[in-house]
Write an enzyme that holds these catalytic residues in place. Structure first.
Site, mmCIF file in Angstrom:
data_model
loop_
_atom_site.group_PDB
_atom_site.id
_atom_site.type_symbol
_atom_site.label_atom_id
_atom_site.label_comp_id
_atom_site.label_asym_id
_atom_site.label_seq_id
_atom_site.Cartn_x
_atom_site.Cartn_y
_atom_site.Cartn_z
ATOM 1 N N ARG A 173 4.921 4.966 0.079
ATOM 2 C CA ARG A 173 3.844 4.619 1.020
ATOM 3 C C ARG A 173 2.492 5.200 0.628
ATOM 4 O O ARG A 173 1.689 5.597 1.477
ATOM 5 C CB ARG A 173 4.199 5.066 2.446
ATOM 6 C CG ARG A 173 5.503 4.475 2.983
ATOM 7 C CD ARG A 173 5.422 2.972 3.183
ATOM 8 N NE ARG A 173 6.736 2.449 3.524
ATOM 9 C CZ ARG A 173 7.626 1.996 2.641
ATOM 10 N NH1 ARG A 173 7.327 1.980 1.348
ATOM 11 N NH2 ARG A 173 8.785 1.528 3.030
ATOM 12 N N SER A 222 6.124 1.770 11.912
ATOM 13 C CA SER A 222 6.784 3.051 11.621
ATOM 14 C C SER A 222 5.771 4.189 11.686
ATOM 15 O O SER A 222 4.779 4.185 10.964
ATOM 16 C CB SER A 222 7.419 3.012 10.228
ATOM 17 O OG SER A 222 8.474 2.078 10.208
ATOM 18 N N GLU A 292 3.074 8.282 8.800
ATOM 19 C CA GLU A 292 2.942 7.076 7.982
ATOM 20 C C GLU A 292 1.775 6.247 8.501
ATOM 21 O O GLU A 292 1.055 5.610 7.747
ATOM 22 C CB GLU A 292 4.236 6.249 8.024
ATOM 23 C CG GLU A 292 4.180 5.001 7.144
ATOM 24 C CD GLU A 292 5.526 4.330 6.976
ATOM 25 O OE1 GLU A 292 5.545 3.087 6.904
ATOM 26 O OE2 GLU A 292 6.559 5.022 6.897
#
Length: 305
Positions: A173, A222, A292
């Site tokens: 990510r 998320s 995130e």
């Protein structure tokens, strides 16, 4: 000099002062952009950034699906790529030429129609190509680093450069894209596949997502990255945070790695709830959860100083 204190170059696209960002992000919360710029084309974006004072911060905004915009708003210029950047074209050798503003649904459906497999996972990520490239977007076993050939990026200086997969320093990510740059296009490469089989995989992913995630809520996707050897949702659940509320913000009861705006939550409440979850997980499991979700802008308290 503009009313917001910035001297801005002329544009051919749309430039809006004090633009509300809450309607443009999934949480439906947060402040305004000092300026919101929707360029007409790549050249318009280049000219604007080239003529803009280098000290002015620039931030790209896609669908705002994985972002908290703080209540004090975002200083400088927020760039949003609209329809001119939302095209996807299938090419030879299972390649796809994608505009930076194209959605994951458009990319995967264009790939399906062209018999290109390997991009099905993008169907499940609510975002745009620019965001996928920047964050190494991934889900259901696939990541952008697996399919990206290269991307076209307008740097903060206004220069247009092409960066290959290896230039982006991809990790989980995260990418090494320069600060203030805007991804305007990307090339993906899949593999040959049967459209019916590709559609079946997309249906499977959609059904799994529908069953496990609060899709019809004001959420941000998320919230925390999965720590090495752990599932973030499980750590949150085991820390007793399922359904935990703070003001109008709540930890989803359906999927504990999702935060919800149950009505009129402020961005501060959503972020504070996330920090409380992090505190409880650390206390319970000794694991530090990493955000995130991007948190951008300034807090309301700081904006009023």
């Amino acid at each position: 000099m503009s009313e917001t204190g910035l001297s801005l170059p002329p544009v051919r696209g749309k430039l809006t002062a004090n633009a509300p960002l809450a309607p443009l992000v999934w949480f439906k919360a947060g402040g305004t952009a000092q300026w919101l710029f929707e360029p007409k084309d790549v050249a318009d974006l280049q000219d604007f950034l080239r003529g803009l004072d280098p000290a002015v911060p620039v931030m790209a905004l896609g669908l705002g699906s994985n972002m908290i915009v703080r209540d004090g708003g975002v200083e400088g210029v927020v760039v949003r790529l609209g329809k001119p950047f939302a095209k996807v074209t299938a090419g030879p050798d299972c390649t796809l030429a994608c505009g930076g503003g194209a959605s994951g649904i458009l990319v995967s459906s264009t790939a399906r129609d062209a018999g290109v497999a390997g991009t099905e996972f993008l169907r499940s990520i609510p975002g745009t190509v620019g965001g996928f490239v920047r964050m190494n977007g991934g889900a259901y076993g696939g990541e952008v680093k697996d399919i990206l050939v290269d991307c076209d990026v307008v740097l903060r200086s206004g220069e247009l450069v092409t960066l290959g997969n290896a230039d982006l320093g991809y990790t989980y990510r995260h990418s090494a894209l320069p600060e203030g740059c805007v991804v305007v296009a990307a090339r993906f490469k899949g593999r040959p596949g049967e459209p019916a089989a590709i559609q079946a995989e997309m249906d499977r992913i959609s059904a799994a997502r529908e069953a496990s995630q609060p899709l019809r809520s004001k959420t941000g996707g998320s919230t925390f990255k999965n720590p090495e050897g752990h599932a973030a949702w499980k750590l949150v659940d085991e820390a007793g945070c399922r359904g935990l509320q703070l003001g109008g913000a709540q930890v989803s009861e359906k999927h504990t790695n999702f935060l919800l705006n149950t009505g009129n939550a402020t961005a501060a409440e959503i972020e504070a709830l996330g920090e409380e979850v992090r505190r409880r997980v650390m206390e319970n499991a000794g694991v530090s959860l990493e955000w995130e979700i991007q948190r951008v802008g300034i807090r309301a308290d700081d904006a009023s100083k």
